[in-house]
Scaffold this active site. Structure first.
Site, short mmCIF file in Angstrom:
data_model
loop_
_atom_site.label_atom_id
_atom_site.label_comp_id
_atom_site.label_asym_id
_atom_site.label_seq_id
_atom_site.Cartn_x
_atom_site.Cartn_y
_atom_site.Cartn_z
N GLY B 127 26.32 29.16 55.12
CA GLY B 127 25.96 30.48 55.63
C GLY B 127 27.04 31.07 56.51
O GLY B 127 26.91 31.10 57.74
N SER B 129 29.57 33.99 55.13
CA SER B 129 29.81 35.41 54.83
C SER B 129 28.55 36.25 55.05
O SER B 129 27.43 35.77 54.87
CB SER B 129 30.23 35.57 53.37
OG SER B 129 31.45 34.94 53.13
N GLU B 244 39.08 22.84 53.69
CA GLU B 244 38.79 23.40 52.38
C GLU B 244 40.09 23.75 51.66
O GLU B 244 40.26 23.49 50.48
CB GLU B 244 37.92 24.65 52.53
CG GLU B 244 37.50 25.27 51.20
CD GLU B 244 36.79 26.61 51.35
OE1 GLU B 244 36.78 27.16 52.47
OE2 GLU B 244 36.27 27.09 50.35
N ASN B 386 43.38 35.43 48.77
CA ASN B 386 44.81 35.17 48.68
C ASN B 386 45.61 36.11 49.59
O ASN B 386 46.67 35.74 50.09
CB ASN B 386 45.27 35.29 47.23
CG ASN B 386 44.80 34.10 46.40
OD1 ASN B 386 43.97 33.31 46.86
ND2 ASN B 386 45.33 33.97 45.20
N GLU B 387 45.06 37.31 49.83
CA GLU B 387 45.75 38.24 50.74
C GLU B 387 45.68 37.72 52.17
O GLU B 387 46.65 37.82 52.93
CB GLU B 387 45.12 39.63 50.62
CG GLU B 387 45.44 40.34 49.31
CD GLU B 387 44.76 39.73 48.07
OE1 GLU B 387 43.70 39.08 48.21
OE2 GLU B 387 45.31 39.89 46.97
#
Lengths: 382, 400
Positions: B127, B129, B244, B386-387
């Protein structure tokens, strides 16, 4: 699994980097390049003193036995300094033919001369039509009693104008693209029938077009088997590609560092341009491409003397693909992010860009090696 | 410099490979090869096989079930599992909340939760986002207000993967709204059976329903379920996200998929010859293989450096490269596989993705290619897009 250098390798790296930092500034390089031979005899003597010219040779041959890792260290440092001396031509390529193909007498005669700096070599392989195909050789070597007579023309022989001796590939038998029938011959640069037209190259070095007309080579100066020299040629060029990968990583590292510094200092709109996210991301992309290239340079180094030839060739081809693509991206972006000044001969960054661009054209560009790799089944076994 | 694996490491690779192949149930293996989604029970079955072997949570501290392997052996272990291909353990427990509890939790929490994570007795979901907190995760608004020996939680989480199966959810919640956003966040463990929690599925573009919205209305959570200290949750979250990232390249998955592409492209025809003999196709494939090889070397550089440093706590900022390139290459392989499938990418069979018994339309390996391609667009978005990774490189490595 260890990616770090050992103590001895670190010492070598420190000493070559220190020498080049002290003696190979941008202005000094310019002066060396403007000299007649296009490189510095004085620096060459210093490389000899430091043992750099002995690096890949076995201790038995009077060398330092540093293998492909030693070559990687020197070539990366040369890439960082944009050094012009014929290290690749003499020590990596020339030395490579001697190490991998020469008989005991040839080694005993020539390796000490390379090591003490008195002999330079150049590899005369490419022909007008051959592009990157090592088997595409039309220069002929006709057996005549106890010697061979060479006729043909060799193209863009790097450092071919100043080299004391040329290592020439020529066909003793077979048709133009046959894999068999190619020999390797050692030819004196001033032998009768050799004419050389020297010229500067895009990346600040020198090369020559070499004409061979009835050049007589004694059988003693054939390296390896004249009927079947191609495996030797492939081995040596693979070693040279690994060396070029390391040099390219050196040039890319400098371009990336220089560009990031520039982003931090150049101000527009009242702020350092590195504050703009679009440029931060471009610099991050350059970093990623550089590190991917560094990884493949390490792989190429480790695979340069791999005994499984097919495995070696695939890995080296893969490395050259990555180096070509990374080099193009990092080089173009380094110029782009420097803006107008990146376009000038006055600034170093453009010279690094030119060198890394020309490395792509040496011994097969990215597309050439990608095709080769695809034909060989890729890097991941099915 | 020595880039070869040691004899011992090679023997270890052989050992884990053999174990995976000998012990993976045939039906689960078949689903993995054809990229069908797994049932909850499949993951439970596989996790318990691993746990019985003592390999359920190899990267955890030894006292909680870890194996004590160094980072290189761990890398080999996960890579071989991916290449089998065998199911990855449910990451929310094994890779996310497990290490957080083992590192920051109290003794009671460790005893209570860790063995059940290792055996997949508890199914965890994440939990983090929220609708208004994606890349800017710290702006999350789900709040937890202290009331006696409970927190009362109100708010909404989203993109909650596999929450439909979950027994527990670990949440970032705002416990202090009056300070800088990063320092008012806490890390709470919430039982999904608590009254006031509602899970609503979100259908993604592949047709699957693996992600959900989770709503919290006056959900009472005992204070003993707070991990670490109140308002320090952001630190724990950064620890979790760093862990991660270092495993996120999933090179084994891309390798396995490339092998599958080669196999299938040897069967499918392009004109009069198998696709794999088509120069353009195989050069595209070779280009992906080159980048993957480079990434594998980059990954090994990161792993070897970690083995040398000996501390696993701090992620190497270079691991952002692994996230960016690893996700791009996973996506590239899904794209190539869909290209092999060709016209049979077209049928939309969401039931099949969810594991129904309906016979597939076309070749039985074709049906999941397009859904996998669409689904895999997520990998460059999740785990810090990725940004965001490029921001991390620019800031942490380049000093921009």
């Amino acid at each position: 699994m260890d990616f770090d250098l050992n103590e001895e390798q670190r010492l070598i790296k420190d000493s070559v980097e220190r020498l080049l930092a002290d003696r190979y500034g941008f202005e000094q390089r310019k002066a060396h390049g403007a000299s007649e031979r296009g490189w510095s005899a004085d620096m060459w003597a210093q490389y000899a003193d430091l043992g750099l010219l002995a690096m890949p040779f076995s201790a038995d041959d009077g060398g330092m036995d540093q293998g492909p890792v030693g070559t990687m260290i020197v070539m990366e440092a040369f890439g960082r300094a944009l050094a012009l001396e014929p290290y690749l031509a003499t020590v990596v390529l020339g030395g490579g033919f001697l190490r991998n193909g020469a008989n005991a007498a040839q080694k005993a005669d020539l390796i000490p001369q390379i090591v003490d700096g008195s002999l330079t070599l150049a590899f005369a392989q490419t022909e007008r039509h051959s592009r990157y195909d090592l088997a595409d050789v039309t220069t002929t070597a006709r057996k005549d009693g106890g010697s061979y007579v060479l006729d043909g023309a060799k193209s863009v022989v790097v450092h071919g104008d100043s080299a004391d001796k040329l290592i020439v590939t020529a066909r003793v038998a077979g048709d133009r693209r046959d894999r068999s029938g190619i020999g390797v011959f050692l030819v004196d640069g001033n032998a009768a029938g050799v004419s050389r037209r020297g010229y500067p190259t895009q990346d600040g070095q020198r090369a020559a077009e070499v004409l061979l007309e009835g050049v007589r080579v004694e059988a003693d100066w054939v390296i390896g088997e004249p009927e079947n020299g191609l495996p030797l040629i492939e081995q040596v060029t693979d070693e040279a590609i690994a060396a070029l990968c390391a040099e390219a990583v050196g040039t890319m590292s400098v371009m990336h560092e220089t560009t990031v510094d520039y982003l931090k200092t150049r101000k527009q709109f009242g702020v350092p341009i590195g504050d703009f996210q679009v440029l931060q991301h471009r610099a991050a992309d350059m970093f990623l491409m550089l590190e991917q290239a560094r990884s493949m340079s390490m792989l190429a180094t480790m695979m340069a003397d791999e005994q499984d030839v097919a495995e070696r060739r695939r890995s080296i081809a893969g490395a050259k693909v990555q180096i070509g693509r990374s080099g193009r991206f990092v080089g173009q972006q380094a110029v782009q992010l420097h803006g107008g000044v990146g376009m000038t001969m006055e600034l170093a960054v453009g010279h690094y860009f030119k060198r890394v661009t020309m490395i792509d054209t040496a011994f097969g560009d990215a597309d050439y090696h990608l095709s080769r790799l695809a034909d060989a089944g890729g890097l991941i076994a099915a | 410099m020595d880039l070869a694996f040691t004899k011992e490491e090679q023997a270890f690779r052989e050992e884990v490979r053999t174990f995976f192949h000998e012990n993976i149930p045939a039906d689960i293996h078949a689903k993995m090869i054809d990229q069908h989604s797994l049932e909850k029970q499949d993951l439970v079955t596989w996790q318990r096989i691993l746990n019985a072997k003592g390999w359920a949570v190899p990267h955890w501290p030894v006292e909680y079930g870890g194996t004590g392997w160094d980072p290189i052996k761990l890398y080999i272990f996960w890579e071989e599992m991916q290449q089998t291909p065998a199911p990855q353990p449910l990451q929310f427990g094994v890779h996310m909340v497990g290490p957080v509890i083992a590192t920051f939790g109290n003794e009671a929490q460790k005893q209570r939760f860790l063995p059940r994570i290792a055996n997949l007795d508890d199914w965890w979901c994440q939990g983090f986002s929220e609708p208004g907190a994606g890349s800017d995760l710290a702006s999350l608004r789900t709040k937890a207000v202290r009331d006696g020996d409970h927190y009362v939680v109100n708010g909404q989480k989203t993109w909650t993967t596999l929450a439909q199966h979950a027994d527990w959810i670990f949440c970032l919640v705002r416990t202090n709204p009056d300070v800088k956003k990063q320092v008012g966040i806490s890390f709470l463990l919430i039982d999904m059976k608590t009254p006031g929690i509602e899970v609503r599925p979100i259908q993604t573009i592949d047709g699957g329903k693996e992600v959900n919205e989770v709503f919290f209305t006056d959900v009472r959570v005992p204070v003993e379920n707070l991990v670490g200290e109140e308002n320090r949750g952001w630190d724990y979250a950064k620890f979790l996200l760093g862990n991660e990232r270092s495993g996120i390249a999933r090179i084994g998955i891309s390798k396995q998929r490339i092998r599958r592409i080669k196999e299938l492209a040897g069967q499918e025809f392009y004109g009069s010859a198998p696709m794999i003999e088509n120069q353009r196709f195989r050069e595209k494939l070779a280009a992906v293989e080159v980048e993957l090889k480079a990434l594998e070397m980059t990954q090994l550089r990161v792993v070897a450096a970690e083995a040398k440093r000996g501390d696993k706590g701090k992620p190497d900022p270079a691991s952002s490269i692994l996230k960016i390139k690893g996700s791009e290459l996973q996506q590239a392989t899904t794209e190539l596989l869909m290209e092999v499938v060709g016209p049979y990418a077209l049928p939309f069979q969401p039931g099949l993705v969810e594991g129904s018994n309906e016979p597939p339309i076309g070749m039985d390996w074709a049906a999941t290619a397009a859904p996998t391609y669409f689904n895999w667009r997520k990998v460059s978005i999740y785990g810090g897009s990725n940004e965001i990774q490029k921001n991390i490189i620019a800031k942490a490595i380049l000093g921009l």
